[in-house]
Design a protein around this motif. Sequence first.
Motif, PDB file in Angstrom:
ATOM      1  N   GLN A  47     -27.700 -26.807  21.659  1.00 56.68           N
ATOM      2  CA  GLN A  47     -27.939 -27.346  22.996  1.00 56.68           C
ATOM      3  C   GLN A  47     -29.190 -26.748  23.625  1.00 56.68           C
ATOM      4  N   GLN A  51     -32.333 -28.902  24.940  1.00 55.62           N
ATOM      5  CA  GLN A  51     -32.845 -28.744  26.299  1.00 55.62           C
ATOM      6  C   GLN A  51     -34.332 -28.412  26.301  1.00 55.62           C
ATOM      7  N   HIS A  55     -37.322 -30.441  28.061  1.00 51.41           N
ATOM      8  CA  HIS A  55     -38.186 -29.714  29.001  1.00 51.41           C
ATOM      9  C   HIS A  55     -39.658 -29.921  28.647  1.00 51.41           C
TER      10      HIS A  55
END
Length: 230
Positions: A47, A51, A55
Amino acid sequence: MKQIIAMGGGGFSMEPDNLSLDQYILNQSKREQPRICFLPTASGDSQNYIQRFYHAFQTLDCVPSHLSLFKPPPSDLASFVMEMDVIYVGGGNTRNLLVLWKEWGLDQILREAWKNGVVLAGLSAGAICWFEEGVTDSAGPLTSLKSLGFLQGSFCPHYDGEKDRRPAYHQLISNKFLCSGYTADDGAALHFINDQLFQTVSSRSGAKAYRVMMAEHEIAEISLPVKYLG
Protein backbone atom coordinates in the motif's frame (compact mmCIF):
# COMPACT_ATOMS: atom_id res chain seq x y z
CA MET A 1 4.66 0.16 -32.57
CA LYS A 2 5.82 -2.01 -29.67
CA GLN A 3 7.68 -0.28 -26.85
CA ILE A 4 9.33 -1.43 -23.62
CA ILE A 5 11.31 0.79 -21.24
CA ALA A 6 13.41 -1.19 -18.77
CA MET A 7 14.96 0.72 -15.87
CA GLY A 8 17.90 -0.52 -13.84
CA GLY A 9 16.50 1.51 -10.97
CA GLY A 10 15.18 4.99 -10.40
CA GLY A 11 11.86 6.60 -11.16
CA PHE A 12 9.49 7.60 -8.37
CA SER A 13 10.43 4.44 -6.42
CA MET A 14 14.02 5.52 -5.88
CA GLU A 15 14.15 9.17 -6.93
CA PRO A 16 10.94 10.79 -5.66
CA ASP A 17 12.37 14.26 -6.28
CA ASN A 18 13.47 13.45 -9.83
CA LEU A 19 10.66 12.16 -12.05
CA SER A 20 12.46 12.60 -15.36
CA LEU A 21 12.38 8.87 -16.19
CA ASP A 22 8.70 8.70 -15.30
CA GLN A 23 7.97 11.70 -17.52
CA TYR A 24 10.00 10.12 -20.32
CA ILE A 25 7.85 6.99 -20.08
CA LEU A 26 4.64 9.03 -20.26
CA ASN A 27 5.95 10.95 -23.27
CA GLN A 28 6.21 7.77 -25.32
CA SER A 29 2.44 7.27 -25.35
CA LYS A 30 1.88 10.38 -27.53
CA ARG A 31 -1.43 11.01 -25.75
CA GLU A 32 -1.85 14.40 -24.03
CA GLN A 33 -3.03 12.79 -20.79
CA PRO A 34 -1.91 9.17 -20.97
CA ARG A 35 -3.72 6.58 -18.90
CA ILE A 36 -1.04 4.86 -16.83
CA CYS A 37 -1.62 1.76 -14.72
CA PHE A 38 0.78 0.74 -11.95
CA LEU A 39 1.30 -2.99 -11.33
CA PRO A 40 2.70 -3.42 -7.79
CA THR A 41 2.51 -7.24 -7.94
CA ALA A 42 6.19 -7.83 -7.16
CA SER A 43 5.88 -5.92 -3.89
CA GLY A 44 2.84 -7.92 -2.79
CA ASP A 45 0.73 -4.86 -3.62
CA SER A 46 2.41 -2.77 -0.94
CA GLN A 47 0.00 0.00 0.00
CA ASN A 48 2.89 2.35 0.70
CA TYR A 49 4.26 1.70 -2.79
CA ILE A 50 0.85 2.30 -4.36
CA GLN A 51 0.45 5.56 -2.42
CA ARG A 52 3.89 6.73 -3.54
CA PHE A 53 2.93 6.00 -7.15
CA TYR A 54 -0.17 8.18 -6.90
CA HIS A 55 1.71 10.89 -5.01
CA ALA A 56 4.25 11.08 -7.85
CA PHE A 57 2.03 10.69 -10.90
CA GLN A 58 -0.68 13.04 -9.69
CA THR A 59 1.92 15.78 -10.19
CA LEU A 60 2.33 14.76 -13.86
CA ASP A 61 -0.08 15.25 -16.74
CA CYS A 62 -1.65 11.80 -16.83
CA VAL A 63 -4.50 9.66 -15.51
CA PRO A 64 -3.02 7.24 -12.94
CA SER A 65 -4.56 3.97 -11.77
CA HIS A 66 -3.32 0.66 -10.41
CA LEU A 67 -4.14 -3.02 -10.75
CA SER A 68 -4.13 -5.34 -7.75
CA LEU A 69 -4.12 -9.12 -8.03
CA PHE A 70 -4.34 -9.54 -4.25
CA LYS A 71 -7.81 -8.00 -4.15
CA PRO A 72 -10.58 -8.82 -6.62
CA PRO A 73 -9.34 -7.39 -9.94
CA PRO A 74 -11.64 -6.12 -12.70
CA SER A 75 -13.87 -8.89 -14.04
CA ASP A 76 -12.46 -8.34 -17.53
CA LEU A 77 -8.72 -8.00 -17.03
CA ALA A 78 -7.98 -7.88 -20.75
CA SER A 79 -10.32 -4.96 -21.41
CA PHE A 80 -8.99 -3.07 -18.40
CA VAL A 81 -5.37 -3.43 -19.55
CA MET A 82 -6.13 -2.67 -23.20
CA GLU A 83 -7.69 0.65 -22.20
CA MET A 84 -4.35 1.84 -20.83
CA ASP A 85 -1.66 3.79 -22.66
CA VAL A 86 1.16 2.82 -20.28
CA ILE A 87 1.71 -0.13 -17.94
CA TYR A 88 4.31 0.60 -15.24
CA VAL A 89 5.59 -2.39 -13.23
CA GLY A 90 7.16 -1.85 -9.83
CA GLY A 91 10.07 -3.62 -8.18
CA GLY A 92 10.08 -6.48 -5.69
CA ASN A 93 10.07 -10.25 -6.05
CA THR A 94 10.32 -11.21 -9.72
CA ARG A 95 9.51 -14.88 -9.14
CA ASN A 96 6.28 -14.08 -7.31
CA LEU A 97 5.33 -11.57 -9.99
CA LEU A 98 5.71 -14.16 -12.75
CA VAL A 99 3.78 -16.84 -10.87
CA LEU A 100 0.83 -14.54 -10.19
CA TRP A 101 0.74 -13.06 -13.68
CA LYS A 102 0.69 -16.52 -15.24
CA GLU A 103 -2.00 -17.73 -12.83
CA TRP A 104 -4.24 -14.82 -13.83
CA GLY A 105 -3.29 -14.96 -17.51
CA LEU A 106 -1.91 -11.45 -17.22
CA ASP A 107 1.33 -12.41 -18.98
CA GLN A 108 -0.55 -13.13 -22.20
CA ILE A 109 -2.77 -10.07 -21.79
CA LEU A 110 0.32 -7.87 -21.44
CA ARG A 111 1.87 -9.44 -24.53
CA GLU A 112 -1.22 -8.56 -26.55
CA ALA A 113 -1.29 -5.05 -25.08
CA TRP A 114 2.36 -4.58 -26.08
CA LYS A 115 1.63 -5.75 -29.61
CA ASN A 116 -1.26 -3.28 -29.75
CA GLY A 117 0.81 -0.25 -28.78
CA VAL A 118 0.52 -0.07 -25.00
CA VAL A 119 3.86 1.13 -23.61
CA LEU A 120 5.33 -1.35 -21.10
CA ALA A 121 7.78 -0.06 -18.49
CA GLY A 122 9.22 -0.92 -15.12
CA LEU A 123 12.23 -1.09 -12.87
CA SER A 124 14.15 -3.93 -11.26
CA ALA A 125 11.67 -6.86 -11.18
CA GLY A 126 9.48 -4.73 -13.43
CA ALA A 127 12.30 -4.65 -15.98
CA ILE A 128 13.62 -8.21 -15.66
CA CYS A 129 10.16 -9.57 -16.44
CA TRP A 130 10.20 -8.41 -20.08
CA PHE A 131 13.40 -10.27 -21.03
CA GLU A 132 14.06 -13.96 -21.62
CA GLU A 133 15.79 -14.21 -18.26
CA GLY A 134 17.52 -12.12 -15.64
CA VAL A 135 19.46 -11.85 -12.39
CA THR A 136 17.21 -11.95 -9.34
CA ASP A 137 17.42 -12.22 -5.57
CA SER A 138 13.83 -13.48 -5.37
CA ALA A 139 14.92 -16.66 -3.59
CA GLY A 140 17.82 -15.16 -1.63
CA PRO A 141 21.23 -15.36 -3.35
CA LEU A 142 21.52 -13.76 -6.77
CA THR A 143 20.70 -16.32 -9.42
CA SER A 144 19.19 -16.69 -12.89
CA LEU A 145 15.46 -16.71 -13.54
CA LYS A 146 13.50 -17.45 -16.70
CA SER A 147 11.14 -14.64 -17.56
CA LEU A 148 8.51 -13.72 -20.17
CA GLY A 149 10.74 -13.35 -23.21
CA PHE A 150 9.10 -10.34 -24.82
CA LEU A 151 12.67 -9.13 -25.43
CA GLN A 152 15.63 -11.29 -26.36
CA GLY A 153 18.53 -11.73 -23.97
CA SER A 154 18.97 -11.32 -20.24
CA PHE A 155 18.82 -8.29 -17.96
CA CYS A 156 20.54 -7.20 -14.77
CA PRO A 157 19.22 -4.16 -12.87
CA HIS A 158 20.97 -2.10 -10.16
CA TYR A 159 24.32 -2.60 -11.88
CA ASP A 160 26.03 0.13 -9.87
CA GLY A 161 23.60 0.23 -6.97
CA GLU A 162 24.21 -3.22 -5.48
CA LYS A 163 27.83 -4.35 -5.28
CA ASP A 164 27.13 -8.04 -5.94
CA ARG A 165 25.08 -7.55 -9.11
CA ARG A 166 27.94 -7.03 -11.57
CA PRO A 167 30.11 -10.00 -10.51
CA ALA A 168 27.05 -12.25 -10.25
CA TYR A 169 25.90 -11.31 -13.75
CA HIS A 170 29.35 -11.94 -15.17
CA GLN A 171 29.61 -15.31 -13.45
CA LEU A 172 26.16 -16.46 -14.54
CA ILE A 173 26.91 -15.60 -18.16
CA SER A 174 30.39 -17.16 -17.98
CA ASN A 175 28.94 -20.38 -16.56
CA LYS A 176 26.16 -20.39 -19.18
CA PHE A 177 23.37 -20.03 -16.64
CA LEU A 178 22.36 -16.84 -18.45
CA CYS A 179 22.52 -15.78 -22.06
CA SER A 180 24.15 -12.49 -23.03
CA GLY A 181 22.13 -9.38 -22.43
CA TYR A 182 21.84 -5.89 -21.04
CA THR A 183 22.44 -4.18 -17.75
CA ALA A 184 21.59 -0.74 -16.41
CA ASP A 185 22.69 1.37 -13.47
CA ASP A 186 20.18 2.92 -11.11
CA GLY A 187 18.80 5.91 -12.98
CA ALA A 188 19.39 4.42 -16.44
CA ALA A 189 16.72 2.99 -18.74
CA LEU A 190 16.80 0.99 -21.96
CA HIS A 191 14.13 1.96 -24.49
CA PHE A 192 13.23 -0.79 -26.95
CA ILE A 193 11.11 -0.19 -30.03
CA ASN A 194 9.88 -3.19 -32.02
CA ASP A 195 12.26 -5.59 -30.23
CA GLN A 196 15.36 -3.47 -30.91
CA LEU A 197 17.21 -1.13 -28.56
CA PHE A 198 16.29 2.39 -29.65
CA GLN A 199 18.20 4.42 -27.07
CA THR A 200 19.32 4.55 -23.46
CA VAL A 201 18.35 7.46 -21.22
CA SER A 202 19.21 8.46 -17.67
CA SER A 203 17.84 10.60 -14.88
CA ARG A 204 21.25 11.29 -13.37
CA SER A 205 24.56 12.25 -14.88
CA GLY A 206 26.96 9.34 -15.03
CA ALA A 207 24.38 6.55 -14.99
CA LYS A 208 25.44 3.90 -17.49
CA ALA A 209 24.17 0.88 -19.37
CA TYR A 210 26.00 -1.98 -21.04
CA ARG A 211 25.67 -4.87 -23.43
CA VAL A 212 27.32 -7.87 -21.73
CA MET A 213 28.41 -11.03 -23.54
CA MET A 214 31.09 -13.67 -23.87
CA ALA A 215 33.88 -12.82 -26.33
CA GLU A 216 36.77 -15.22 -26.84
CA HIS A 217 36.03 -17.02 -23.57
CA GLU A 218 35.95 -13.77 -21.57
CA ILE A 219 33.22 -11.42 -20.44
CA ALA A 220 32.94 -8.31 -22.58
CA GLU A 221 31.12 -5.16 -21.49
CA ILE A 222 30.15 -2.79 -24.27
CA SER A 223 29.20 0.63 -22.95
CA LEU A 224 26.03 2.02 -24.52
CA PRO A 225 25.57 5.71 -25.33
CA VAL A 226 23.30 7.32 -22.75
CA LYS A 227 21.15 10.41 -23.21
CA TYR A 228 20.96 12.40 -19.97
CA LEU A 229 17.46 13.77 -19.40
CA GLY A 230 18.54 16.49 -16.96
